[in-house]
Write an enzyme that holds these catalytic residues in place. Structure first.
Site, mmCIF file in Angstrom:
data_model
loop_
_atom_site.group_PDB
_atom_site.id
_atom_site.type_symbol
_atom_site.label_atom_id
_atom_site.label_comp_id
_atom_site.label_asym_id
_atom_site.label_seq_id
_atom_site.Cartn_x
_atom_site.Cartn_y
_atom_site.Cartn_z
ATOM 1 N N SER A 106 15.168 139.109 53.267
ATOM 2 C CA SER A 106 14.134 138.096 53.050
ATOM 3 C C SER A 106 12.958 138.695 52.268
ATOM 4 O O SER A 106 13.141 139.147 51.143
ATOM 5 C CB SER A 106 13.723 137.512 54.407
ATOM 6 O OG SER A 106 12.901 136.401 54.250
ATOM 7 N N ASP A 156 20.540 127.918 53.141
ATOM 8 C CA ASP A 156 19.239 128.573 53.351
ATOM 9 C C ASP A 156 18.121 127.606 52.973
ATOM 10 O O ASP A 156 18.024 127.190 51.813
ATOM 11 C CB ASP A 156 19.185 129.833 52.469
ATOM 12 C CG ASP A 156 17.949 130.689 52.742
ATOM 13 O OD1 ASP A 156 16.936 130.147 53.221
ATOM 14 O OD2 ASP A 156 18.007 131.892 52.454
ATOM 15 N N HIS A 187 19.083 131.036 56.665
ATOM 16 C CA HIS A 187 18.297 132.177 56.213
ATOM 17 C C HIS A 187 18.572 133.434 57.053
ATOM 18 O O HIS A 187 18.291 134.539 56.602
ATOM 19 C CB HIS A 187 16.809 131.813 56.251
ATOM 20 C CG HIS A 187 15.946 132.731 55.443
ATOM 21 N ND1 HIS A 187 16.025 132.815 54.073
ATOM 22 C CD2 HIS A 187 14.993 133.636 55.817
ATOM 23 C CE1 HIS A 187 15.160 133.719 53.632
ATOM 24 N NE2 HIS A 187 14.521 134.224 54.678
HETATM 25 C C1 MLT Z 1 8.936 135.668 50.892
HETATM 26 O O1 MLT Z 1 7.794 135.312 51.094
HETATM 27 O O2 MLT Z 1 9.241 136.792 50.496
HETATM 28 C C2 MLT Z 1 9.991 134.657 51.123
HETATM 29 O O3 MLT Z 1 9.425 133.397 51.309
HETATM 30 C C3 MLT Z 1 10.852 135.041 52.287
HETATM 31 C C4 MLT Z 1 10.054 135.103 53.551
HETATM 32 O O4 MLT Z 1 9.425 136.104 53.805
HETATM 33 O O5 MLT Z 1 10.069 134.119 54.314
#
Ligand code: MLT
Length: 206
Positions: A106, A156, A187
């Protein structure tokens, strides 16, 4: 490790020099402990370098700032990717390890993707779990056939399939050897991710 690039981190030495180390990059709200069990399970015996994201969003550690979900502060991202690459250089000297393969989830996968594009020499390759395009206008990088595994979730809610596809194409255009799997997943990380990541590490980093 004495200068201002030091990140709070964990380091676990490897049991032999033959396996490339893993750079573990957690998701929003995680810390340097989160991915250590995953790294151990996927690459037994590999050295593990696990920094904590230096940015806080409502108390939750991240690797760079965002303006809203999926909308990044790209100036901050560029700076933080540089800091992370500098940290890797210092950690390699301090611990005597080779260039690591990033294993990012992520937010951690997003900074790994940005680091590949901005400071490709810092990483030997990357496993990007639920990553998205990090920079609207990336520099032209030479990824010199570095291996990259992208694991996306078809359901996701944060990363649209089209966006993950663009990331794969962007890295491929820069010369990376990209393997991209779309799992029937959201996700979160699941068993399907683990099996694919384990097989990829055995083929590319053993
Ligand atoms: C991010 O901010 O890198 C993406 O939205 C993934 C997350 O951290 O939720």
């Amino acid at each position: 490790m004495h200068d201002n690039h030091v990140f709070t981190h964990r380091f676990e030495p490897g049991s032999g020099p033959e396996r490339p180390p893993l750079l573990l990059l957690h998701g929003t709200g995680g810390d340097e402990n989160d991915l250590v069990p995953l790294g151990r399970a996927l690459a037994p015996g590999a050295a593990l370098l696990s920094p904590r994201g230096p940015v806080l969003e409502n108390g939750m550690p991240r690797f760079f700032r965002r303006l809203s979900e999926g909308v990044f502060d790209e100036a901050d991202l560029r700076r933080r990717a540089g800091d992370l690459a500098d940290f890797v250089v210092e950690a390699r000297a301090a611990y005597g390890i080779a260039a690591p393969i990033a294993l990012g989830f992520s937010n951690g996968a997003n900074i790994a993707a940005a680091t590949l594009l901005l400071r490709p020499e810092a990483l030997a390759g990357a496993i990007l779990i639920r990553a998205m395009v990090p920079l609207a206008d990336p520099p032209s990088a030479d990824l010199a056939a570095k291996p990259v595994l992208i694991l996306s979730g078809a359901a996701d809610p944060i990363v649209p399939a089209e966006n993950a596809g663009r990331l794969g194409a962007m890295l491929e255009r820069a010369g990376a050897r990209v393997e991209h799997h779309r799992l029937p997943a959201g996700h979160g990380i699941g068993q399907g991710d683990l099996a694919l990541a384990r097989a990829w590490i055995a083929a590319n980093a053993a």
